[in-house]
Scaffold this motif. Structure first.
Motif, PDB file in Angstrom:
ATOM      1  N   ARG A  94     139.565  61.378  37.040  1.00  0.00           N
ATOM      2  CA  ARG A  94     138.360  60.527  36.965  1.00  0.00           C
ATOM      3  C   ARG A  94     138.825  59.511  35.705  1.00  0.00           C
ATOM      4  O   ARG A  94     138.855  59.925  34.513  1.00  0.00           O
ATOM      5  CB  ARG A  94     137.082  61.084  36.390  1.00  0.00           C
ATOM      6  CG  ARG A  94     135.857  60.351  36.456  1.00  0.00           C
ATOM      7  CD  ARG A  94     134.589  61.124  36.174  1.00  0.00           C
ATOM      8  NE  ARG A  94     134.835  62.395  35.067  1.00  0.00           N
ATOM      9  CZ  ARG A  94     133.869  63.294  35.492  1.00  0.00           C
ATOM     10  NH1 ARG A  94     133.030  63.387  36.457  1.00  0.00           N
ATOM     11  NH2 ARG A  94     134.298  64.518  34.650  1.00  0.00           N
ATOM     12  N   SER A 129     128.650  46.049  38.159  1.00  0.00           N
ATOM     13  CA  SER A 129     130.179  46.607  38.286  1.00  0.00           C
ATOM     14  C   SER A 129     130.571  46.713  39.764  1.00  0.00           C
ATOM     15  O   SER A 129     131.666  47.350  40.208  1.00  0.00           O
ATOM     16  CB  SER A 129     130.297  47.810  37.748  1.00  0.00           C
ATOM     17  OG  SER A 129     129.356  48.956  38.103  1.00  0.00           O
ATOM     18  N   ALA A 130     129.551  46.576  40.947  1.00  0.00           N
ATOM     19  CA  ALA A 130     130.276  46.687  42.300  1.00  0.00           C
ATOM     20  C   ALA A 130     131.352  45.850  42.583  1.00  0.00           C
ATOM     21  O   ALA A 130     132.159  46.562  43.436  1.00  0.00           O
ATOM     22  CB  ALA A 130     128.852  46.114  43.228  1.00  0.00           C
ATOM     23  N   GLU A 190     134.245  47.632  41.021  1.00  0.00           N
ATOM     24  CA  GLU A 190     134.474  49.005  41.615  1.00  0.00           C
ATOM     25  C   GLU A 190     135.342  48.878  42.872  1.00  0.00           C
ATOM     26  O   GLU A 190     136.185  49.552  43.221  1.00  0.00           O
ATOM     27  CB  GLU A 190     133.539  49.709  41.643  1.00  0.00           C
ATOM     28  CG  GLU A 190     132.747  50.121  40.086  1.00  0.00           C
ATOM     29  CD  GLU A 190     131.547  50.912  40.295  1.00  0.00           C
ATOM     30  OE1 GLU A 190     130.754  50.991  41.360  1.00  0.00           O
ATOM     31  OE2 GLU A 190     130.887  51.688  39.338  1.00  0.00           O
ATOM     32  N   LEU A 237     138.754  47.880  42.261  1.00  0.00           N
ATOM     33  CA  LEU A 237     139.654  49.234  41.614  1.00  0.00           C
ATOM     34  C   LEU A 237     140.092  50.340  42.785  1.00  0.00           C
ATOM     35  O   LEU A 237     140.984  50.789  42.916  1.00  0.00           O
ATOM     36  CB  LEU A 237     138.641  49.944  40.586  1.00  0.00           C
ATOM     37  CG  LEU A 237     138.739  49.217  39.284  1.00  0.00           C
ATOM     38  CD1 LEU A 237     137.578  49.804  38.395  1.00  0.00           C
ATOM     39  CD2 LEU A 237     139.954  49.228  38.604  1.00  0.00           C
ATOM     40  N   VAL A 238     139.034  50.223  43.829  1.00  0.00           N
ATOM     41  CA  VAL A 238     139.191  50.916  45.193  1.00  0.00           C
ATOM     42  C   VAL A 238     140.471  50.469  45.842  1.00  0.00           C
ATOM     43  O   VAL A 238     141.233  51.240  46.406  1.00  0.00           O
ATOM     44  CB  VAL A 238     138.200  51.135  45.919  1.00  0.00           C
ATOM     45  CG1 VAL A 238     138.342  52.066  47.349  1.00  0.00           C
ATOM     46  CG2 VAL A 238     136.806  52.066  45.093  1.00  0.00           C
ATOM     47  N   SER A 240     143.463  51.153  43.904  1.00  0.00           N
ATOM     48  CA  SER A 240     144.108  52.370  43.502  1.00  0.00           C
ATOM     49  C   SER A 240     145.319  53.050  44.255  1.00  0.00           C
ATOM     50  O   SER A 240     145.966  53.762  43.666  1.00  0.00           O
ATOM     51  CB  SER A 240     142.940  53.624  43.976  1.00  0.00           C
ATOM     52  OG  SER A 240     142.636  53.525  45.502  1.00  0.00           O
ATOM     53  N   ARG A 293     139.557  58.317  40.699  1.00  0.00           N
ATOM     54  CA  ARG A 293     138.100  57.811  40.981  1.00  0.00           C
ATOM     55  C   ARG A 293     137.817  57.336  39.580  1.00  0.00           C
ATOM     56  O   ARG A 293     138.187  57.684  38.530  1.00  0.00           O
ATOM     57  CB  ARG A 293     137.270  59.309  41.027  1.00  0.00           C
ATOM     58  CG  ARG A 293     135.782  58.978  41.397  1.00  0.00           C
ATOM     59  CD  ARG A 293     135.256  60.028  41.564  1.00  0.00           C
ATOM     60  NE  ARG A 293     133.798  60.031  40.981  1.00  0.00           N
ATOM     61  CZ  ARG A 293     133.354  60.883  40.130  1.00  0.00           C
ATOM     62  NH1 ARG A 293     133.948  62.201  40.081  1.00  0.00           N
ATOM     63  NH2 ARG A 293     132.046  60.754  39.283  1.00  0.00           N
ATOM     64  N   PHE A 294     137.212  55.917  39.876  1.00  0.00           N
ATOM     65  CA  PHE A 294     136.969  55.291  38.685  1.00  0.00           C
ATOM     66  C   PHE A 294     135.217  55.115  38.420  1.00  0.00           C
ATOM     67  O   PHE A 294     134.371  55.014  39.358  1.00  0.00           O
ATOM     68  CB  PHE A 294     137.172  53.694  38.980  1.00  0.00           C
ATOM     69  CG  PHE A 294     138.825  53.515  39.209  1.00  0.00           C
ATOM     70  CD1 PHE A 294     139.622  53.482  38.243  1.00  0.00           C
ATOM     71  CD2 PHE A 294     139.426  53.648  40.563  1.00  0.00           C
ATOM     72  CE1 PHE A 294     140.934  53.311  38.361  1.00  0.00           C
ATOM     73  CE2 PHE A 294     140.708  53.686  40.700  1.00  0.00           C
ATOM     74  CZ  PHE A 294     141.488  53.291  39.391  1.00  0.00           C
ATOM     75  N   VAL A 295     135.014  55.395  37.108  1.00  0.00           N
ATOM     76  CA  VAL A 295     133.770  55.521  36.543  1.00  0.00           C
ATOM     77  C   VAL A 295     133.462  54.279  35.540  1.00  0.00           C
ATOM     78  O   VAL A 295     134.166  54.194  34.655  1.00  0.00           O
ATOM     79  CB  VAL A 295     133.337  56.714  35.895  1.00  0.00           C
ATOM     80  CG1 VAL A 295     132.021  56.739  35.530  1.00  0.00           C
ATOM     81  CG2 VAL A 295     133.533  58.041  37.032  1.00  0.00           C
ATOM     82  N   CYS A 296     132.540  53.547  35.770  1.00  0.00           N
ATOM     83  CA  CYS A 296     132.083  52.426  34.748  1.00  0.00           C
ATOM     84  C   CYS A 296     131.506  53.165  33.689  1.00  0.00           C
ATOM     85  O   CYS A 296     130.271  53.759  33.648  1.00  0.00           O
ATOM     86  CB  CYS A 296     131.293  51.557  35.480  1.00  0.00           C
ATOM     87  SG  CYS A 296     130.765  50.136  34.284  1.00  0.00           S
TER      88      CYS A 296
END
Length: 144
Positions: free
Chosen positions: A74, A88-89, A92, A95-96, A99, A119-122
């Motif tokens: 994470r 952040s949509a 994100e 980032l997907v 990845s 898995r990215f979390v803002c």
């Protein structure tokens, strides 16, 4: 009387929590912590210079948590100040898309048994003038 039931009672039960408690983090082997630190440094380096998506400019990696089995990671990131109101949509989604490239670069650069799923979390928006230097410690850019 070493029956199966007695052995089963003594065995610790593993929780299904997704984050590590402070006790679990202290009990992780040194090798796991070194791998986690190395992965964090490599991912931060990729964010600074290798990713070419214009949406990811100014996005910085702030945390990296590797699961004990090494299969998942994470990654906490901060948004640049100009994306504070936009959400952040789109970041994100970028980032997907990135990845796979990030995992491929980690596989090329590090000798790991398996490259973790990312898995990215803002975690928030960086304040103006905030920068993360190459050693990974957070500092204010404008103050000395």
């Amino acid at each position: 009387m070493t029956s199966f039931k007695q052995r089963r009672r003594r065995a610790p039960r593993r929780g299904t929590e997704s984050s590590l408690s402070s006790f679990e983090a202290q009990s992780l082997p040194a090798h796991h912590l070194r791998v986690q630190s190395t992965l964090f440094q490599e991912v931060a380096r990729l964010f600074r210079g290798e990713l070419s998506d214009p949406l990811l400019e100014g996005v910085s990696v702030t945390s990296f948590e590797l699961t004990p089995d090494g299969r998942n990671a994470r990654i906490g990131f901060t948004l640049p100040p100009e994306y504070a109101e936009g959400g952040s949509a789109p970041i994100e989604a970028a980032l997907v898309r990135a990845s796979g490239f990030i995992r491929a670069q980690l596989a090329l650069g590090l000798n790991l048994k398996r490259v973790p799923h990312l898995r990215f979390v803002c975690v928030g928006v960086a304040p103006p003038g905030f920068s993360i230097p190459e050693d990974g410690s957070a500092e204010e850019g404008g103050e000395s």
